[in-house]
Scaffold this motif. Structure first.
Motif, PDB file in Angstrom:
ATOM      1  N   VAL A 148       1.062  -1.276   0.132  1.00 40.57           N
ATOM      2  CA  VAL A 148       0.067   0.092  -0.096  1.00 40.57           C
ATOM      3  C   VAL A 148       0.932   1.156   0.100  1.00 40.57           C
ATOM      4  N   LYS A 149       0.207   2.414  -0.410  1.00 45.49           N
ATOM      5  CA  LYS A 149       0.830   3.573  -0.317  1.00 45.49           C
ATOM      6  C   LYS A 149       0.433   4.650   0.655  1.00 45.49           C
ATOM      7  N   VAL A 150       0.888   5.105   1.543  1.00 44.83           N
ATOM      8  CA  VAL A 150       0.105   6.217   2.348  1.00 44.83           C
ATOM      9  C   VAL A 150      -0.002   7.391   1.548  1.00 44.83           C
ATOM     10  N   ILE A 151      -1.174   7.969   1.720  1.00 44.18           N
ATOM     11  CA  ILE A 151      -1.706   9.265   0.887  1.00 44.18           C
ATOM     12  C   ILE A 151      -1.873  10.424   1.724  1.00 44.18           C
ATOM     13  N   THR A 152      -1.983  10.244   3.096  1.00 39.84           N
ATOM     14  CA  THR A 152      -1.955  11.602   4.045  1.00 39.84           C
ATOM     15  C   THR A 152      -1.115  11.226   5.176  1.00 39.84           C
TER      16      THR A 152
ATOM     17  N   ASP B   8       3.683  10.473   7.051  1.00 39.79           N
ATOM     18  CA  ASP B   8       4.351   9.090   6.347  1.00 39.79           C
ATOM     19  C   ASP B   8       3.781   9.227   4.858  1.00 39.79           C
ATOM     20  N   LYS B   9       3.187  10.555   4.404  1.00 38.79           N
ATOM     21  CA  LYS B   9       2.532  10.495   2.894  1.00 38.79           C
ATOM     22  C   LYS B   9       3.515  10.347   1.882  1.00 38.79           C
ATOM     23  N   ASP B  10       3.056   9.639   0.770  1.00 37.34           N
ATOM     24  CA  ASP B  10       4.032   9.063  -0.385  1.00 37.34           C
ATOM     25  C   ASP B  10       4.859   7.818  -0.112  1.00 37.34           C
ATOM     26  N   LYS B  11       4.720   7.266   1.194  1.00 42.32           N
ATOM     27  CA  LYS B  11       5.812   5.976   1.525  1.00 42.32           C
ATOM     28  C   LYS B  11       4.999   4.937   1.185  1.00 42.32           C
ATOM     29  N   GLU B  12       5.488   3.767   0.899  1.00 44.69           N
ATOM     30  CA  GLU B  12       5.081   2.526   0.574  1.00 44.69           C
ATOM     31  C   GLU B  12       5.353   1.577   1.581  1.00 44.69           C
ATOM     32  N   GLY B  13       4.723   0.425   1.712  1.00 45.82           N
ATOM     33  CA  GLY B  13       5.156  -0.697   2.638  1.00 45.82           C
ATOM     34  C   GLY B  13       4.105  -1.667   2.560  1.00 45.82           C
ATOM     35  N   LYS B  14       4.447  -3.037   3.327  1.00 40.18           N
ATOM     36  CA  LYS B  14       3.587  -3.994   3.090  1.00 40.18           C
ATOM     37  C   LYS B  14       2.697  -3.998   4.445  1.00 40.18           C
TER      38      LYS B  14
END
Length: 103
Positions: A12-16, A19-25
């Motif tokens: 997933v990608k954080v949208i707000t 940690d905005k714009d970071k990705e993780g499992k």
């Protein structure tokens, strides 16, 4: 209670948020609170007392919960919304941007 569109193991990608714009499992999905724990994101410090398992106690860094509305599923490297459709007799998730089945 509705079905969750994000499952454990999804990327997933954080949208707000911070940690905005970071990705993780996704590690854990909490249906009751509509939150997810994402690997390496929303890190918090937790103060622990000494116990039998942790002799020294101290400060532990761990992932904090993120509201499920603040993350988007990543399909082929791009964030997309997720929907459900019937594929024969099976209900499957699909990426709304491409229309492809996820699982």
């Amino acid at each position: 209670m509705s079905t969750m569109k994000i499952k454990k193991g999804d990327t997933v990608k954080v949208i707000t948020g911070k940690d905005k714009d970071k990705e993780g499992k996704v590690i854990v999905v909490n249906k009751k609170n509509n939150t997810v724990l994402v690997e390496g994101l929303n890190m918090i410090k937790k103060h622990t007392k000494p116990s039998m398992s942790n002799q020294n106690g101290g400060i532990v860094h761990q992932e904090g919960p993120i509201d499920i509305s603040n993350v988007m599923y990543l399909h082929k490297g791009k964030p997309t919304r997720v929907g459900f459709k019937m594929d024969g007799d099976k209900k499957v998730r699909f990426a709304k941007s491409t229309g492809e089945a996820i699982d």
